[in-house]
Design a protein around this motif. Structure first.
Motif, PDB file in Angstrom:
ATOM      1  N   LEU A  56       0.844  -1.190   0.000  1.00 47.29           N
ATOM      2  CA  LEU A  56       0.000   0.000   0.000  1.00 47.29           C
ATOM      3  C   LEU A  56       0.880   1.242   0.000  1.00 47.29           C
ATOM      4  N   ASP A  57       0.299   2.402  -0.333  1.00 46.38           N
ATOM      5  CA  ASP A  57       1.025   3.654  -0.235  1.00 46.38           C
ATOM      6  C   ASP A  57       0.029   4.792  -0.048  1.00 46.38           C
ATOM      7  N   THR A  58       0.541   5.978   0.231  1.00 45.90           N
ATOM      8  CA  THR A  58      -0.323   7.118   0.526  1.00 45.90           C
ATOM      9  C   THR A  58      -0.768   7.886  -0.709  1.00 45.90           C
ATOM     10  N   LYS A  59      -0.262   7.521  -1.880  1.00 50.92           N
ATOM     11  CA  LYS A  59      -0.609   8.245  -3.107  1.00 50.92           C
ATOM     12  C   LYS A  59      -1.686   7.533  -3.907  1.00 50.92           C
ATOM     13  N   ASN A  60      -1.578   6.254  -4.041  1.00 49.97           N
ATOM     14  CA  ASN A  60      -2.471   5.497  -4.912  1.00 49.97           C
ATOM     15  C   ASN A  60      -3.650   4.851  -4.190  1.00 49.97           C
ATOM     16  N   TYR A  61      -3.686   4.977  -2.882  1.00 47.38           N
ATOM     17  CA  TYR A  61      -4.763   4.380  -2.092  1.00 47.38           C
ATOM     18  C   TYR A  61      -5.373   5.437  -1.181  1.00 47.38           C
ATOM     19  N   ASP A  62      -6.696   5.426  -1.063  1.00 47.25           N
ATOM     20  CA  ASP A  62      -7.405   6.334  -0.156  1.00 47.25           C
ATOM     21  C   ASP A  62      -7.466   5.648   1.205  1.00 47.25           C
ATOM     22  N   LEU A  63      -6.402   5.803   1.975  1.00 48.16           N
ATOM     23  CA  LEU A  63      -6.287   5.073   3.230  1.00 48.16           C
ATOM     24  C   LEU A  63      -7.355   5.466   4.254  1.00 48.16           C
ATOM     25  N   PRO A  64      -7.745   6.752   4.367  1.00 44.42           N
ATOM     26  CA  PRO A  64      -8.840   7.079   5.291  1.00 44.42           C
ATOM     27  C   PRO A  64     -10.152   6.390   4.913  1.00 44.42           C
ATOM     28  N   ALA A  65     -10.447   6.308   3.625  1.00 44.34           N
ATOM     29  CA  ALA A  65     -11.686   5.649   3.199  1.00 44.34           C
ATOM     30  C   ALA A  65     -11.605   4.149   3.438  1.00 44.34           C
TER      31      ALA A  65
END
Length: 333
Positions: free
Chosen positions: A62-71
């Motif tokens: 995972l990463d913070t650019k390509n994934y909407d981690l809060p969602a």
């Protein structure tokens, strides 16, 4: 400063009045700011992360650019971690039944080819492999994941297996803290040529809440005591059945008896690092393990595969009741 505990269960007689990561309690005890924001999200203690355009959580895929981690993970309240991928899949399936939450058991981290992670409602189930090095890699990335997701005051519980000390095989041990191989309640981590000793403590109030949910008529006994985390399976745990052994049976028994006198109830291979890292992050955590044998009576795991499989469910039952209580008291208001 007022208490900001997000209580799971109402306080009962004799319990700690606050969780260890209550902001005023933390700052009074540790003498430094609590790594928990006012909104109960995790505050990472690494200023260098702010310079990253994209933080790649490599071992989770995972990463913070390509994934909407809060969602994807913003609603996570509990993280359950255990050694094997299969056990975490079974735990996710079990919690889905307990919480009556449909889940298709998709491995969220499948692209990393290293760990398995499943999400069931407000719960993440993640495997960490065997031993401290494997555990710390995924645990530290999970902590960053929860920070980026803005999860509020998450609780992390390790669900494992262990060897018991002076207690019946099949018992459940809730860890009050962890000893390393030299019987210090710390996690030793070499950093740039120097060894740092981080306190290996678990949340006392969390343990009290968990233990309160074990029924008096349970078919197994539950103990709260110290866990020893070994760096090696054979000599590191004073076994006599490894490929090397330069001590006697009497030496082994003297050492294990000393552990019992110090309040150690089980031996596994992750507790010190798990306790120290979650504590440093200001997160509530504990270690709940079933015992496969009493090490005072032998070294080899001899129960049948069917018996061991049934014993593995015992920590799951305790944790399942706890998470269900949270959902009943908090999410259905």
């Amino acid at each position: 400063m007022t208490c900001n505990c997000d209580y799971i269960l109402p306080t009962a007689a004799g319990w700690q009045s606050h969780y260890d990561n209550c902001r005023p309690h933390w700052e009074m005890t540790n003498g430094k700011p609590c790594p928990k924001n006012e909104d109960r999200t995790i505050r990472l203690q690494n200023p260098h992360l702010a310079a990253l355009e994209c933080d790649v959580l490599y071992h989770l895929g995972l990463d913070t650019k390509n994934y909407d981690l809060p969602a994807m993970f913003g609603d996570v309240k509990f993280v359950c971690m255990g050694g094997t991928k299969l056990r975490m899949r079974e735990l996710a399936r079990y919690l889905g039944e307990v919480l009556q939450t449909p889940t298709d058991l998709v491995n969220i981290t499948k692209h990393s080819h290293r760990y398995a992670m499943y999400k069931v409602g407000p719960v993440l189930c993640v495997n960490h492999g065997i031993g401290i090095p494997s555990l710390t890699i995924v645990l530290e990335e999970v902590i960053k994941l929860l920070h980026y997701a803005r999860a509020r005051d998450p609780v992390i519980i390790r669900v494992g297996t262990s060897g018991g000390l002076g207690i019946p095989a099949g018992s459940v041990v809730i860890s009050a803290g962890a000893f390393n191989g030299t019987l210090e309640q710390v996690y030793d981590i070499p950093v740039m040529g120097k060894v740092r000793k981080l306190p290996a403590v678990f949340d006392r109030r969390l343990n009290q809440e968990l233990q309160s949910l074990v029924p008096d008529d349970a078919e197994y006994r539950t103990f709260c005591g110290i866990t020893m985390a070994a760096n090696e399976f054979y000599r590191g745990q004073a076994r006599l059945d490894g490929p090397f052994c330069d001590y006697t049976a009497a030496d082994k028994m003297a050492f294990l008896s000393r552990l019992v006198s110090l309040g150690v109830r089980n031996i596994e291979m992750e507790a010190t690092a798990f306790a120290a890292i979650t504590h440093e992050a200001g997160m509530r955590a504990t270690d709940v393990c079933v015992t496969y044998l009493d090490r005072l009576k032998g070294d080899q795991v001899t129960p049948s595969a069917e018996t061991l499989a049934s014993w593995q469910k015992r920590p799951m039952e305790v944790i399942g009741k706890y998470i269900k209580k949270y959902c009943e008291l908090k999410l259905k208001k």
